[in-house]
Scaffold this active site. Structure first.
Site, PDB file in Angstrom:
ATOM      1  N   GLU A 158      -2.900  -3.432   8.265  1.00 35.77           N
ATOM      2  CA  GLU A 158      -3.394  -4.268   9.354  1.00 35.77           C
ATOM      3  C   GLU A 158      -2.265  -5.183   9.802  1.00 35.77           C
ATOM      4  OE1 GLU A 158      -7.170  -7.267  10.213  1.00 35.77           O
ATOM      5  OE2 GLU A 158      -6.510  -6.932   8.147  1.00 35.77           O
ATOM      6  N   ASN A 198       6.364   9.611  -7.974  1.00 34.40           N
ATOM      7  CA  ASN A 198       6.227  10.401  -9.191  1.00 34.40           C
ATOM      8  C   ASN A 198       6.917  11.743  -8.990  1.00 34.40           C
ATOM      9  OD1 ASN A 198       4.678   8.616 -10.872  1.00 34.40           O
ATOM     10  ND2 ASN A 198       2.974   8.963  -9.474  1.00 34.40           N
TER      11      ASN A 198
END
Length: 131
Positions: A122, A57
């Site tokens: 992970e 953004n």
């Protein structure tokens, strides 16, 4: 049947995030779209059709508040110990390798790492249900 195609995260610094995901997971820019108030960067590699969409953004200067609802993104690799060592050599600061067991059997062998914006990832050994 639905097919998962991407996951989107908001990042503060495009260059820093693209570099992290390239070094950590071999993801490269598949497409970049620029709009008035934001840019979208799609990252992928040859391992899967799934992409990571980075949203940048324009005008955002403060880190995003990840809140307490975000869990993690997960990837699987052929040799998690070798990847852990590579992450350390790259200065990516992986956490310790963990062997997760259930009723005496290894369910998963993994470590976690944070991207530059604090998102948890992970990294799992490719085995069992994680192929």
């Amino acid at each position: 049947m639905a097919k998962a195609i991407h996951s989107m995260i908001r990042v503060l610094d495009e260059k820093r995030s693209v570099d992290f995901y390239r070094r950590a997971f071999g993801l490269t820019v598949a497409e970049r779209l620029d709009f008035d108030g934001f840019s979208l960067v799609y990252l992928s590699n040859d391992e899967a059709d799934f992409e990571l969409e980075l949203t940048i953004n324009k005008g955002q200067t403060e880190p995003y508040d990840l809140g307490n609802g975000y869990g993690h993104l997960a990837v699987c690799v052929p040799d998690v110990a070798a990847e852990h060592a590579r992450f350390e050599a790259e200065g990516l600061k992986p956490r310790k390798l963990v062997e997760f067991k259930h009723e005496g059997a290894t369910l998963a062998h993994f470590f976690f790492v944070q991207d530059p914006d604090g998102y948890e990832i992970e990294v799992l050994q490719r085995a069992g249900r994680y192929r």
